[in-house]
Motif scaffolding. Structure first.
Motif, mmCIF file in Angstrom:
data_model
loop_
_atom_site.group_PDB
_atom_site.id
_atom_site.type_symbol
_atom_site.label_atom_id
_atom_site.label_comp_id
_atom_site.label_asym_id
_atom_site.label_seq_id
_atom_site.Cartn_x
_atom_site.Cartn_y
_atom_site.Cartn_z
ATOM 1 N N SER A 233 0.828 -1.209 0.000
ATOM 2 C CA SER A 233 0.000 0.000 0.000
ATOM 3 C C SER A 233 0.863 1.259 0.000
ATOM 4 C CB SER A 233 -0.897 0.015 1.243
ATOM 5 O OG SER A 233 -0.135 0.380 2.380
ATOM 6 N N ASP A 234 0.207 2.390 -0.193
ATOM 7 C CA ASP A 234 0.930 3.669 -0.186
ATOM 8 C C ASP A 234 1.401 4.061 1.209
ATOM 9 O OD1 ASP A 234 0.654 3.867 -2.888
ATOM 10 O OD2 ASP A 234 -1.100 5.183 -2.831
ATOM 11 N N ASP A 235 1.011 3.306 2.239
ATOM 12 C CA ASP A 235 1.555 3.556 3.584
ATOM 13 C C ASP A 235 3.078 3.454 3.577
ATOM 14 O OD1 ASP A 235 -0.990 3.829 4.491
ATOM 15 O OD2 ASP A 235 -1.054 1.945 5.603
ATOM 16 N N SER A 236 3.619 2.689 2.632
ATOM 17 C CA SER A 236 5.080 2.510 2.556
ATOM 18 C C SER A 236 5.666 3.274 1.362
ATOM 19 C CB SER A 236 5.420 1.021 2.442
ATOM 20 O OG SER A 236 4.810 0.471 1.282
ATOM 21 N N SER A 237 5.078 4.435 1.057
ATOM 22 C CA SER A 237 5.427 5.140 -0.186
ATOM 23 C C SER A 237 6.902 5.563 -0.292
ATOM 24 C CB SER A 237 4.523 6.363 -0.361
ATOM 25 O OG SER A 237 4.543 7.146 0.812
ATOM 26 N N TYR A 238 7.631 5.644 0.842
ATOM 27 C CA TYR A 238 9.055 6.021 0.767
ATOM 28 C C TYR A 238 9.952 4.822 1.078
ATOM 29 C CZ TYR A 238 12.992 9.348 0.942
ATOM 30 O OH TYR A 238 14.156 10.038 0.686
ATOM 31 N N VAL A 239 9.382 3.617 0.973
ATOM 32 C CA VAL A 239 10.126 2.404 1.326
ATOM 33 C C VAL A 239 10.425 1.610 0.060
ATOM 34 C CG1 VAL A 239 10.071 0.263 2.657
ATOM 35 C CG2 VAL A 239 8.910 2.301 3.557
ATOM 36 N N THR A 240 11.699 1.471 -0.269
ATOM 37 C CA THR A 240 12.074 0.568 -1.371
ATOM 38 C C THR A 240 13.440 -0.034 -1.109
ATOM 39 O OG1 THR A 240 11.938 0.271 -3.758
ATOM 40 C CG2 THR A 240 13.200 2.193 -3.017
ATOM 41 N N GLY A 241 13.624 -1.262 -1.580
ATOM 42 C CA GLY A 241 14.914 -1.948 -1.422
ATOM 43 C C GLY A 241 15.168 -2.467 -0.021
ATOM 44 N N THR A 242 14.137 -2.523 0.815
ATOM 45 C CA THR A 242 14.369 -2.948 2.209
ATOM 46 C C THR A 242 14.323 -4.459 2.370
ATOM 47 O OG1 THR A 242 12.032 -2.798 2.668
ATOM 48 C CG2 THR A 242 13.399 -0.970 3.428
ATOM 49 N N GLU A 243 14.941 -4.872 3.478
ATOM 50 C CA GLU A 243 14.783 -6.243 3.977
ATOM 51 C C GLU A 243 13.840 -6.089 5.150
ATOM 52 O OE1 GLU A 243 18.686 -7.110 5.444
ATOM 53 O OE2 GLU A 243 19.596 -6.792 3.497
ATOM 54 N N PHE A 244 12.573 -6.368 4.936
ATOM 55 C CA PHE A 244 11.589 -6.152 6.010
ATOM 56 C C PHE A 244 11.549 -7.420 6.864
ATOM 57 C CE2 PHE A 244 6.921 -4.613 6.738
ATOM 58 C CZ PHE A 244 7.241 -4.322 8.054
ATOM 59 N N MET A 245 12.254 -7.364 8.021
ATOM 60 C CA MET A 245 12.337 -8.540 8.882
ATOM 61 C C MET A 245 11.061 -8.636 9.717
ATOM 62 S SD MET A 245 15.508 -9.156 7.953
ATOM 63 C CE MET A 245 15.373 -10.735 8.740
ATOM 64 N N VAL A 246 10.372 -9.743 9.599
ATOM 65 C CA VAL A 246 9.160 -9.972 10.410
ATOM 66 C C VAL A 246 9.374 -11.340 11.051
ATOM 67 C CG1 VAL A 246 6.638 -9.939 10.411
ATOM 68 C CG2 VAL A 246 7.893 -8.687 8.642
ATOM 69 N N ASP A 247 10.216 -11.341 12.094
ATOM 70 C CA ASP A 247 10.841 -12.602 12.510
ATOM 71 C C ASP A 247 10.846 -12.865 14.014
ATOM 72 O OD1 ASP A 247 12.699 -10.804 13.414
ATOM 73 O OD2 ASP A 247 14.399 -11.645 12.334
ATOM 74 N N GLY A 248 10.000 -12.183 14.762
ATOM 75 C CA GLY A 248 9.949 -12.430 16.209
ATOM 76 C C GLY A 248 11.241 -12.076 16.923
ATOM 77 N N GLY A 249 12.115 -11.315 16.235
ATOM 78 C CA GLY A 249 13.350 -10.847 16.864
ATOM 79 C C GLY A 249 14.582 -11.696 16.578
ATOM 80 N N ILE A 250 14.440 -12.746 15.761
ATOM 81 C CA ILE A 250 15.565 -13.677 15.552
ATOM 82 C C ILE A 250 16.844 -12.973 15.111
ATOM 83 C CG2 ILE A 250 16.448 -15.560 14.115
ATOM 84 C CD1 ILE A 250 13.780 -16.656 13.898
ATOM 85 N N THR A 251 16.729 -12.115 14.111
ATOM 86 C CA THR A 251 17.950 -11.524 13.550
ATOM 87 C C THR A 251 18.545 -10.460 14.463
ATOM 88 O OG1 THR A 251 16.503 -10.162 12.167
ATOM 89 C CG2 THR A 251 17.574 -12.029 11.106
ATOM 90 N N ALA A 252 17.835 -10.098 15.535
ATOM 91 C CA ALA A 252 18.386 -9.144 16.500
ATOM 92 C C ALA A 252 19.068 -9.860 17.661
ATOM 93 C CB ALA A 252 17.261 -8.256 17.041
ATOM 94 N N ALA A 253 18.925 -11.177 17.746
ATOM 95 C CA ALA A 253 19.293 -11.893 18.968
ATOM 96 C C ALA A 253 20.699 -12.442 18.970
ATOM 97 C CB ALA A 253 18.317 -13.051 19.179
ATOM 98 N N TYR A 254 21.308 -12.394 20.130
ATOM 99 C CA TYR A 254 22.550 -13.124 20.380
ATOM 100 C C TYR A 254 22.228 -14.223 21.397
ATOM 101 C CZ TYR A 254 27.266 -14.000 22.206
ATOM 102 O OH TYR A 254 28.422 -14.594 22.635
ATOM 103 N N VAL A 255 21.737 -13.802 22.566
ATOM 104 C CA VAL A 255 21.225 -14.773 23.538
ATOM 105 C C VAL A 255 19.742 -14.474 23.722
ATOM 106 C CG1 VAL A 255 21.372 -15.612 25.911
ATOM 107 C CG2 VAL A 255 23.452 -14.927 24.700
ATOM 108 N N THR A 256 18.933 -15.501 23.694
ATOM 109 C CA THR A 256 17.490 -15.306 23.825
ATOM 110 C C THR A 256 17.063 -15.405 25.293
ATOM 111 O OG1 THR A 256 17.184 -17.641 23.387
ATOM 112 C CG2 THR A 256 16.932 -16.161 21.523
ATOM 113 N N PRO A 257 15.884 -14.886 25.636
ATOM 114 C CA PRO A 257 15.417 -14.981 27.027
ATOM 115 C C PRO A 257 15.241 -16.445 27.454
ATOM 116 C CG PRO A 257 14.042 -13.484 25.740
ATOM 117 C CD PRO A 257 14.921 -14.187 24.775
ATOM 118 N N GLU A 258 15.338 -16.694 28.764
ATOM 119 C CA GLU A 258 15.134 -18.064 29.317
ATOM 120 C C GLU A 258 13.736 -18.547 28.991
ATOM 121 O OE1 GLU A 258 17.194 -20.054 31.603
ATOM 122 O OE2 GLU A 258 18.766 -18.814 30.702
#
Ligand code: NAD
Length: 258
Positions: A233-258
């Protein structure tokens, strides 16, 4: 006013998982939807779900890895609904015989690359000219978090194919940036859809994966559909070439919560 009023969307892999949810969501936001799948019965079911809910959809059988099928699916969109504005290259496969470099056959490599990477290329080859004819629009290519991270449970062909989708997406985003065509990659985390669940077929295998997900759960197809709607949609009108991570935080994690 709905977010996709007057738009025509083509969604590949529309017979299940993300593609089915996106077909229903895009239609509920006003888009006419071309539901493409290699499995025509499942594509028909999706189109029926959309039409019964008051939307507009047709089903088209296509193998996205074949040039002639890709050309025909795009032609169907223009012939039936008059234009194409949104192309969601979402079809993908993950083969159970895909493993490490030693153990993966050439046939599995070729099959996976043909569907996952060439399929996106062919969708763009025919879809982008159609979007240009319509005066502009949005392309969303489904990559994966595995394009960014290595796993000790390897699937080299799948991982390489998703890396290719990401690179292809960025290049096309730049090429078409001044022509009103935005091109973005959706990178889902592990999802509770058939694709992954038939591989993680025991509770133990599922839990082994979830250790690495900060949110501690699999994602849902409808959560990917909502992210794809933003990119469509046009909600993302200035967004192109992105890697839109929708991953529950995986790619941000080093150690995950217990
Ligand atoms: P799914 O298996 O539920 O749906 C995929 C659909 O694609 C199926 O309906 C299948 O028939 C169709 N398809 C397969 N080969 C095709 C071909 N050659 N031509 C046309 N259609 C074909 O899978 P899903 O989980 O909804 O996955 C959708 C996309 O998301 C894929 O690209 C997948 O790689 C990606 N993805 C999935 C996950 C996950 O954990 N499920 C994670 C990251 C990325």
């Amino acid at each position: 006013m709905s977010r996709l009023d007057g738009k025509v969307a083509l969604i590949t892999g529309a017979g299940g998982g993300i593609g089915r949810e996106a077909s229903a969501l895009f239609a509920s936001e006003g888009a006419a939807v071309v539901c493409v799948d290699i499995n025509v019965e499942s594509a028909n079911e999706t189109a029926q779900i959309v039409n019964e809910a008051g939307g507009r959809a047709i089903a088209v059988r296509a193998d996205v890895s074949l040039d002639a099928d890709a050309e025909a699916m795009v032609r169907s969109a223009e012939d039936t609904f008059g234009a194409l504005h949104i192309l969601f290259n979402n079809a993908g496969i993950m083969h159970s015989d895909d493993g490490d470099a030693q153990g993966t056959t050439e046939a599995i490599w070729d099959l996976t690359m043909n569907v996952n990477a060439k399929g996106v290329f062919l969708g763009c080859k025919y879809g982008i000219p159609a979007i240009l004819r319509a005066g502009g629009g949005s392309v969303i290519n489904t990559a994966s978090f595995v394009a960014k991270l290595g796993a000790a449970t390897p699937q080299v062909a799948y991982t390489a194919s998703k890396g290719a989708v990401l690179a292809l997406t960025k290049e096309l985003a730049v090429v078409h940036a001044r022509q009103g065509v935005r091109v973005n990659a959706l990178c889902p985390g592990p999802l509770r859809t058939e694709l992954l669940m038939k591989l993680l077929d025991t509770e133990e295998k599922k839990q082994r994966r979830l250790v690495h997900v900060p949110m501690g759960r699999f994602g849902l197809a409808d959560e990917m559909a909502k992210a794809a709607l933003f990119l469509a949609s046009d909600d993302s009108s200035y967004v192109t070439g992105t890697e839109f991570m929708v991953d529950g935080g995986i790619t941000a994690a080093y150690v995950t919560p217990e």
